[in-house]
Design a protein around this motif. Structure first.
Motif, PDB file in Angstrom:
ATOM      1  N   SER A   1      28.003 -18.189  34.806  1.00  0.00           N
ATOM      2  CA  SER A   1      27.414 -19.252  33.996  1.00  0.00           C
ATOM      3  C   SER A   1      27.404 -18.981  32.485  1.00  0.00           C
ATOM      4  O   SER A   1      27.293 -19.925  31.701  1.00  0.00           O
ATOM      5  CB  SER A   1      25.989 -19.538  34.468  1.00  0.00           C
ATOM      6  OG  SER A   1      25.206 -18.376  34.344  1.00  0.00           O
ATOM      7  N   ASP A   2      27.496 -17.728  32.061  1.00  0.00           N
ATOM      8  CA  ASP A   2      27.330 -17.431  30.631  1.00  0.00           C
ATOM      9  C   ASP A   2      28.275 -18.275  29.770  1.00  0.00           C
ATOM     10  O   ASP A   2      27.882 -18.844  28.759  1.00  0.00           O
ATOM     11  CB  ASP A   2      27.585 -15.944  30.353  1.00  0.00           C
ATOM     12  CG  ASP A   2      26.467 -15.082  30.926  1.00  0.00           C
ATOM     13  OD1 ASP A   2      25.429 -15.673  31.297  1.00  0.00           O
ATOM     14  OD2 ASP A   2      26.644 -13.867  31.007  1.00  0.00           O
ATOM     15  N   GLU A   3      29.531 -18.350  30.227  1.00  0.00           N
ATOM     16  CA  GLU A   3      30.543 -19.036  29.426  1.00  0.00           C
ATOM     17  C   GLU A   3      30.268 -20.545  29.352  1.00  0.00           C
ATOM     18  O   GLU A   3      30.281 -21.137  28.284  1.00  0.00           O
ATOM     19  CB  GLU A   3      31.918 -18.782  30.046  1.00  0.00           C
ATOM     20  CG  GLU A   3      33.032 -18.864  29.039  1.00  0.00           C
ATOM     21  CD  GLU A   3      34.344 -18.371  29.646  1.00  0.00           C
ATOM     22  OE1 GLU A   3      35.164 -17.874  28.886  1.00  0.00           O
ATOM     23  OE2 GLU A   3      34.541 -18.515  30.862  1.00  0.00           O
ATOM     24  N   TYR A   4      30.003 -21.156  30.499  1.00  0.00           N
ATOM     25  CA  TYR A   4      29.824 -22.610  30.426  1.00  0.00           C
ATOM     26  C   TYR A   4      28.493 -22.999  29.795  1.00  0.00           C
ATOM     27  O   TYR A   4      28.381 -24.059  29.170  1.00  0.00           O
ATOM     28  CB  TYR A   4      30.087 -23.306  31.773  1.00  0.00           C
ATOM     29  CG  TYR A   4      29.114 -23.086  32.904  1.00  0.00           C
ATOM     30  CD1 TYR A   4      27.816 -23.590  32.880  1.00  0.00           C
ATOM     31  CD2 TYR A   4      29.529 -22.431  34.058  1.00  0.00           C
ATOM     32  CE1 TYR A   4      26.951 -23.426  33.943  1.00  0.00           C
ATOM     33  CE2 TYR A   4      28.665 -22.257  35.133  1.00  0.00           C
ATOM     34  CZ  TYR A   4      27.380 -22.762  35.071  1.00  0.00           C
ATOM     35  OH  TYR A   4      26.521 -22.603  36.123  1.00  0.00           O
ATOM     36  N   LEU A   5      27.470 -22.156  29.931  1.00  0.00           N
ATOM     37  CA  LEU A   5      26.196 -22.477  29.269  1.00  0.00           C
ATOM     38  C   LEU A   5      26.374 -22.472  27.746  1.00  0.00           C
ATOM     39  O   LEU A   5      25.886 -23.372  27.043  1.00  0.00           O
ATOM     40  CB  LEU A   5      25.116 -21.481  29.690  1.00  0.00           C
ATOM     41  CG  LEU A   5      24.653 -21.592  31.154  1.00  0.00           C
ATOM     42  CD1 LEU A   5      23.692 -20.456  31.492  1.00  0.00           C
ATOM     43  CD2 LEU A   5      24.002 -22.944  31.418  1.00  0.00           C
TER      44      LEU A   5
ATOM     45  N   GLU B   1      19.390 -25.065  36.574  1.00  0.00           N
ATOM     46  CA  GLU B   1      19.887 -23.986  35.711  1.00  0.00           C
ATOM     47  C   GLU B   1      20.127 -24.512  34.291  1.00  0.00           C
ATOM     48  O   GLU B   1      19.756 -23.876  33.299  1.00  0.00           O
ATOM     49  CB  GLU B   1      21.193 -23.416  36.272  1.00  0.00           C
ATOM     50  CG  GLU B   1      21.752 -22.294  35.422  1.00  0.00           C
ATOM     51  CD  GLU B   1      23.042 -21.747  36.009  1.00  0.00           C
ATOM     52  OE1 GLU B   1      23.944 -22.548  36.305  1.00  0.00           O
ATOM     53  OE2 GLU B   1      23.136 -20.524  36.159  1.00  0.00           O
ATOM     54  N   LEU B   2      20.713 -25.708  34.197  1.00  0.00           N
ATOM     55  CA  LEU B   2      20.942 -26.307  32.872  1.00  0.00           C
ATOM     56  C   LEU B   2      19.604 -26.551  32.167  1.00  0.00           C
ATOM     57  O   LEU B   2      19.432 -26.232  30.986  1.00  0.00           O
ATOM     58  CB  LEU B   2      21.708 -27.627  32.998  1.00  0.00           C
ATOM     59  CG  LEU B   2      23.101 -27.573  33.642  1.00  0.00           C
ATOM     60  CD1 LEU B   2      23.732 -28.958  33.656  1.00  0.00           C
ATOM     61  CD2 LEU B   2      24.008 -26.590  32.927  1.00  0.00           C
ATOM     62  N   MET B   3      18.660 -27.109  32.903  1.00  0.00           N
ATOM     63  CA  MET B   3      17.360 -27.425  32.294  1.00  0.00           C
ATOM     64  C   MET B   3      16.636 -26.144  31.862  1.00  0.00           C
ATOM     65  O   MET B   3      15.968 -26.113  30.818  1.00  0.00           O
ATOM     66  CB  MET B   3      16.501 -28.218  33.284  1.00  0.00           C
ATOM     67  CG  MET B   3      17.024 -29.625  33.526  1.00  0.00           C
ATOM     68  SD  MET B   3      16.378 -30.414  35.014  1.00  0.00           S
ATOM     69  CE  MET B   3      14.668 -30.507  34.661  1.00  0.00           C
ATOM     70  N   ALA B   4      16.784 -25.088  32.647  1.00  0.00           N
ATOM     71  CA  ALA B   4      16.129 -23.822  32.296  1.00  0.00           C
ATOM     72  C   ALA B   4      16.667 -23.261  30.983  1.00  0.00           C
ATOM     73  O   ALA B   4      15.987 -22.478  30.310  1.00  0.00           O
ATOM     74  CB  ALA B   4      16.332 -22.809  33.421  1.00  0.00           C
TER      75      ALA B   4
ATOM     76  N   ASN C   1      22.941 -32.078  28.924  1.00  0.00           N
ATOM     77  CA  ASN C   1      24.190 -32.852  29.017  1.00  0.00           C
ATOM     78  C   ASN C   1      24.082 -33.800  30.212  1.00  0.00           C
ATOM     79  O   ASN C   1      23.481 -33.458  31.232  1.00  0.00           O
ATOM     80  CB  ASN C   1      25.376 -31.902  29.247  1.00  0.00           C
ATOM     81  CG  ASN C   1      25.569 -30.935  28.113  1.00  0.00           C
ATOM     82  OD1 ASN C   1      24.708 -30.086  27.866  1.00  0.00           O
ATOM     83  ND2 ASN C   1      26.674 -31.036  27.411  1.00  0.00           N
ATOM     84  N   PRO C   2      24.696 -34.984  30.118  1.00  0.00           N
ATOM     85  CA  PRO C   2      24.697 -35.877  31.285  1.00  0.00           C
ATOM     86  C   PRO C   2      25.369 -35.188  32.480  1.00  0.00           C
ATOM     87  O   PRO C   2      26.287 -34.382  32.305  1.00  0.00           O
ATOM     88  CB  PRO C   2      25.532 -37.068  30.815  1.00  0.00           C
ATOM     89  CG  PRO C   2      25.523 -36.994  29.327  1.00  0.00           C
ATOM     90  CD  PRO C   2      25.404 -35.553  28.966  1.00  0.00           C
TER      91      PRO C   2
END
Ligand code: SF4
Length: 255
Positions: free
Chosen positions: A44-48, A78-81, A86-87
């Protein structure tokens, strides 16, 4: 879908979509809107970091997990954390034939519905490997969106199954009312068998058609009974006139 509509409003006709392993190249492509396919569990590091710098990216969330709903929910959390909003569009591939249309509808609604009602998604993307028609796939997607109250695209009906208290032909009446009102997008019409429980069960309908006794119908506007004990043979006409007199026919077809 909603995101795509925004693009159409700005006159853009097509947008790039990237697989998760193309993250390093996203910033090289100029576009108002981009799509990035992600699955929970990928590094996830890269896409976050990428999403943080590119609010124009719409996440296309796919899952092959046995628990698709949980898997997709985990990605959004995970995105919200990480304070990323993003939509998100949930995408899913199915494998059904035309004869299995009902299975397709049920699976799509089960996979997508809970996430939508929880406010975790901005759109759906349904795909199918099989001979299911594009019209049926689109209709299912719009149906799921409407059931989740995300987007209204057709008239909505609330009806009971009927029971010993139903003293008129409920099934054929539903068919007649649906045919007469199918273009009234945005209206919610209740068609209930009896006056005992019907008004309570269709409480959020705009109009109600409710059995009031043997061969008799009462009509409701919202929760208020506005016509009582109409002969069944005239009642559908009365309902249509009531909707028309309220100005909702024009409003419905324009919306
Ligand atoms: S609303 Fe009335 S007719 Fe319909 S199922 Fe309930 S009790 Fe029966």
């Amino acid at each position: 879908m909603q995101a795509a509509e925004k693009g159409l409003l700005t006159g853009v006709q097509a947008y790039p979509i990237f697989p998760h392993n193309a993250v390093p190249f996203i910033s090289l492509v100029k576009a108002d809107l981009k799509f990035l396919v992600l699955q929970y569990g990928a590094d996830s590091d890269e896409y976050l970091a990428c999403l943080r710098h590119h609010p124009e990216i719409v996440v296309v969330c796919m899952s092959n997990h046995q628990n698709k709903t949980g898997d997709q929910r985990a990605l959004v959390h995970e995105l919200m954390a990480h304070n990323l909003y993003n939509p998100v569009v949930f995408a899913q591939m199915y494998r059904h034939s035309q004869e299995e249309k009902a299975d397709f509808q049920l699976e799509a609604a089960a996979d997508m519905g809970a996430l939508m009602i929880d406010g975790l998604t901005d759109g759906v993307w349904l795909m199918n490997q099989g001979d299911l028609s594009d019209e049926d796939i689109d209709a299912t997607a719009f149906g799921v969106l409407q059931a989740a109250r995300l987007r209204t695209s057709k008239t909505e009906y609330i009806s009971c199954p009927g029971c010993g208290r139903t003293l008129y032909d409920l099934r054929s009446t539903i068919a007649r009312i649906r045919e007469a009102t199918k273009e009234m997008k945005g209206l919610k019409i209740g068609i209930m068998g009896c006056i005992v429980n019907g008004p309570g069960e269709m409480a959020d309908a705009d109009y109600g058609y409710v059995g009031a006794g043997l061969g008799k119908i009462s009509l409701y506007r919202k929760k208020v009974c506005v016509e009582r004990n109409i002969d069944e043979k005239d009642a559908v006409e009365h309902l249509l006139r009531l909707i028309k007199d309220d100005g909702n026919v024009q409003q419905a077809s324009d919306s």
